[in-house]
Design a protein around this motif. Sequence first.
Motif, PDB file in Angstrom:
ATOM      1  N   THR A 239      -9.019  28.524  43.208  1.00  9.95           N
ATOM      2  CA  THR A 239      -9.279  29.614  44.054  1.00  9.95           C
ATOM      3  C   THR A 239     -10.095  30.621  43.308  1.00  9.95           C
ATOM      4  O   THR A 239     -10.719  31.596  43.996  1.00  9.95           O
ATOM      5  CB  THR A 239      -7.985  30.343  44.336  1.00  9.95           C
ATOM      6  N   LEU A 240      -9.834  30.915  42.050  1.00  5.58           N
ATOM      7  CA  LEU A 240     -10.664  31.667  41.063  1.00  5.58           C
ATOM      8  C   LEU A 240     -12.136  31.489  41.238  1.00  5.58           C
ATOM      9  O   LEU A 240     -12.862  32.236  41.320  1.00  5.58           O
ATOM     10  CB  LEU A 240      -9.934  31.898  39.744  1.00  5.58           C
ATOM     11  N   LEU A 241     -12.537  30.112  41.111  1.00  3.20           N
ATOM     12  CA  LEU A 241     -13.817  29.839  40.923  1.00  3.20           C
ATOM     13  C   LEU A 241     -14.348  30.183  42.429  1.00  3.20           C
ATOM     14  O   LEU A 241     -15.641  30.542  42.713  1.00  3.20           O
ATOM     15  CB  LEU A 241     -14.246  28.342  40.597  1.00  3.20           C
ATOM     16  N   VAL A 242     -13.827  29.873  43.662  1.00  2.00           N
ATOM     17  CA  VAL A 242     -14.336  30.002  44.828  1.00  2.00           C
ATOM     18  C   VAL A 242     -14.549  31.427  45.313  1.00  2.00           C
ATOM     19  O   VAL A 242     -15.404  32.210  45.466  1.00  2.00           O
ATOM     20  CB  VAL A 242     -13.405  29.449  46.110  1.00  2.00           C
ATOM     21  N   LEU A 243     -13.616  32.346  44.754  1.00  2.00           N
ATOM     22  CA  LEU A 243     -13.881  33.882  44.716  1.00  2.00           C
ATOM     23  C   LEU A 243     -15.084  34.281  43.970  1.00  2.00           C
ATOM     24  O   LEU A 243     -15.698  35.348  44.344  1.00  2.00           O
ATOM     25  CB  LEU A 243     -12.673  34.566  44.235  1.00  2.00           C
ATOM     26  N   LEU A 244     -15.056  33.787  42.605  1.00  2.00           N
ATOM     27  CA  LEU A 244     -16.127  34.141  41.869  1.00  2.00           C
ATOM     28  C   LEU A 244     -17.571  33.694  42.404  1.00  2.00           C
ATOM     29  O   LEU A 244     -18.468  34.653  42.328  1.00  2.00           O
ATOM     30  CB  LEU A 244     -15.899  33.564  40.474  1.00  2.00           C
ATOM     31  N   GLY A 245     -17.602  32.431  43.106  1.00  2.00           N
ATOM     32  CA  GLY A 245     -18.659  32.020  43.726  1.00  2.00           C
ATOM     33  C   GLY A 245     -19.275  32.859  44.852  1.00  2.00           C
ATOM     34  O   GLY A 245     -20.254  33.258  45.265  1.00  2.00           O
ATOM     35  N   ILE A 246     -18.210  33.392  45.673  1.00  2.00           N
ATOM     36  CA  ILE A 246     -18.536  34.372  46.922  1.00  2.00           C
ATOM     37  C   ILE A 246     -19.042  35.531  46.234  1.00  2.00           C
ATOM     38  O   ILE A 246     -20.162  36.179  46.695  1.00  2.00           O
ATOM     39  CB  ILE A 246     -17.003  34.857  47.517  1.00  2.00           C
ATOM     40  N   VAL A 247     -18.439  36.075  45.104  1.00  2.00           N
ATOM     41  CA  VAL A 247     -19.085  37.495  44.603  1.00  2.00           C
ATOM     42  C   VAL A 247     -20.403  37.564  43.818  1.00  2.00           C
ATOM     43  O   VAL A 247     -21.169  38.069  44.015  1.00  2.00           O
ATOM     44  CB  VAL A 247     -18.000  38.132  43.252  1.00  2.00           C
TER      45      VAL A 247
ATOM     46  N   VAL B 177     -22.725  34.637  44.384  1.00  2.00           N
ATOM     47  CA  VAL B 177     -23.693  34.079  44.972  1.00  2.00           C
ATOM     48  C   VAL B 177     -23.878  34.546  46.523  1.00  2.00           C
ATOM     49  O   VAL B 177     -24.824  34.817  46.825  1.00  2.00           O
ATOM     50  CB  VAL B 177     -23.420  32.551  45.024  1.00  2.00           C
ATOM     51  N   ILE B 178     -22.627  34.669  47.268  1.00  2.00           N
ATOM     52  CA  ILE B 178     -22.746  34.885  48.513  1.00  2.00           C
ATOM     53  C   ILE B 178     -23.261  36.274  48.876  1.00  2.00           C
ATOM     54  O   ILE B 178     -23.954  36.524  49.868  1.00  2.00           O
ATOM     55  CB  ILE B 178     -21.138  34.498  49.278  1.00  2.00           C
ATOM     56  N   VAL B 179     -22.605  37.269  48.051  1.00  2.00           N
ATOM     57  CA  VAL B 179     -22.784  38.661  48.343  1.00  2.00           C
ATOM     58  C   VAL B 179     -24.462  39.103  48.056  1.00  2.00           C
ATOM     59  O   VAL B 179     -25.110  39.501  49.043  1.00  2.00           O
ATOM     60  CB  VAL B 179     -21.953  39.573  47.594  1.00  2.00           C
ATOM     61  N   PRO B 180     -24.978  38.737  46.953  1.00  2.00           N
ATOM     62  CA  PRO B 180     -26.322  38.837  46.791  1.00  2.00           C
ATOM     63  C   PRO B 180     -27.214  38.229  47.705  1.00  2.00           C
ATOM     64  O   PRO B 180     -28.233  38.720  48.462  1.00  2.00           O
ATOM     65  CB  PRO B 180     -26.729  38.501  45.405  1.00  2.00           C
ATOM     66  N   THR B 181     -27.013  36.933  48.032  1.00  2.00           N
ATOM     67  CA  THR B 181     -27.744  36.152  48.817  1.00  2.00           C
ATOM     68  C   THR B 181     -27.607  36.749  50.379  1.00  2.00           C
ATOM     69  O   THR B 181     -28.758  36.968  51.176  1.00  2.00           O
ATOM     70  CB  THR B 181     -27.331  34.674  49.050  1.00  2.00           C
TER      71      THR B 181
ATOM     72  N   PHE C  50     -31.996  28.608  42.212  1.00  2.00           N
ATOM     73  CA  PHE C  50     -30.961  29.476  43.122  1.00  2.00           C
ATOM     74  C   PHE C  50     -30.733  30.928  42.344  1.00  2.00           C
ATOM     75  O   PHE C  50     -31.057  31.811  43.063  1.00  2.00           O
ATOM     76  CB  PHE C  50     -29.622  28.830  43.600  1.00  2.00           C
ATOM     77  N   LEU C  51     -30.239  30.805  41.227  1.00  2.00           N
ATOM     78  CA  LEU C  51     -29.852  31.973  40.378  1.00  2.00           C
ATOM     79  C   LEU C  51     -31.257  32.871  39.992  1.00  2.00           C
ATOM     80  O   LEU C  51     -31.065  33.968  40.224  1.00  2.00           O
ATOM     81  CB  LEU C  51     -29.328  31.428  39.055  1.00  2.00           C
ATOM     82  N   GLN C  52     -32.251  32.090  39.641  1.00  2.00           N
ATOM     83  CA  GLN C  52     -33.289  32.950  39.438  1.00  2.00           C
ATOM     84  C   GLN C  52     -33.957  33.804  40.807  1.00  2.00           C
ATOM     85  O   GLN C  52     -34.367  34.731  40.811  1.00  2.00           O
ATOM     86  CB  GLN C  52     -34.539  32.214  38.901  1.00  2.00           C
ATOM     87  N   ALA C  53     -33.778  33.027  42.050  1.00  2.00           N
ATOM     88  CA  ALA C  53     -34.203  33.601  43.275  1.00  2.00           C
ATOM     89  C   ALA C  53     -33.210  34.870  43.409  1.00  2.00           C
ATOM     90  O   ALA C  53     -33.983  36.184  43.954  1.00  2.00           O
ATOM     91  CB  ALA C  53     -34.007  32.552  44.447  1.00  2.00           C
ATOM     92  N   ILE C  54     -31.950  34.705  43.145  1.00  2.00           N
ATOM     93  CA  ILE C  54     -31.216  35.844  43.315  1.00  2.00           C
ATOM     94  C   ILE C  54     -31.381  36.962  42.399  1.00  2.00           C
ATOM     95  O   ILE C  54     -31.775  38.089  42.972  1.00  2.00           O
ATOM     96  CB  ILE C  54     -29.704  35.507  43.204  1.00  2.00           C
TER      97      ILE C  54
END
Length: 371
Positions: free
Chosen positions: A77-85, A87-91, A232-236
């Motif tokens: 759950t912690l990793l999913v929430l961290l991924g949302i913050v 990756v998902i939000v900046p994207t 992906f991270l560099q694009a963000i």
Amino acid sequence: MSTLPDPDAEFERRASTLLLDVLIRAALVLALAMLCYQVFSPFLSLMTWAVILAVTLYPLHQSVAARLGGRQGWAATLLVLLGIVVVIVPTAALMSSLGDSVQRLIHDVQNNTLKVPPPRASVAQWPLVGERVLAFWTKAHADLPALVQSMQPKIGNLASAALGFVAGIGGGLLKFLASLAIAGIMMAFGDGGARAIRAIFERVQGKSGADLVDLSTATIRAVAKGVLGVAFLQAIIVGICLLIAGIPWAGVLAVIVLVLGIAQVPALIATLPAIAYLWVSGNYGTGAAILYTVLLVVSGMADNVLKPLMLGRGVDAPMPVILLGALGGMAAAGILGMFVGATLLALGYQLFTGWVATSPEAPQVHTGRTE
């Protein structure tokens, strides 16, 4: 006088009966497999990417779970929430910028408010296409509405395709979010899943099934982290810097950086035009232009830091294989297919070359490792 049965006829009858039974069973299994695929096919790319994410993030998940006292569910759950913050939000912000830019361009073209600056005389000196580009550019500057009218319905089709592409990116982002959540569930039950996968590979491949599992796992993690993750991270990072600097079409440039990153091409190719815009637009002071220039140069070179952090060795697959997988996957399944296609094609290449190398008479195969 009794007639003895013909042994050959009896054997032929039993063989034909047995063959018919085998064919009927095979047809039933094939029909069931086709029906299952038809039901599962809408979720194929989503589930495939969820498996790739789970395999890639599982070592990090285990590390987090160890610090949480072995709580697998809480760690996932912690990793999913961290991924949302992270990756998902900046994207989502970059995709919103991309959609706004496309809609603004279409609105300006439709309402004849788009202005094209005059071309420079040096454009005519460009090899092969210089005179044609100069004539087209001059016409666009002098009478853009007439040029737009002469290019109908091509511009209408192009606008529809652009809006469809933006909508596809939005749908891919939602699929990515769903895949991340499914990957979290897979990681929470990772031990049982790993045993099941290993058992399946050993049942199909025999004693070498365990080696095949290890090769598949290593390839997925190498491509997902060392190529796709870095790109992906560099694009963000570049996209956020472009938004901070107020560069137009920041979302478009971020997508270009993503494709360049997968192709292992420096992102500075996309950031240098943005830097040029800072200095020639006249919208920035000298101090702001210097600050944003440094920011864009550093973000364009972020892969030099990300690669050693995310992957300590090269990827054992030629870069054209990964790039073709990404482009083919995007053509087949949208933006999410870009990541799935690159990983699957690299995995298929590794499995094929590994199979070729198992032959005792096979020559040594060069895998084309990329650094």
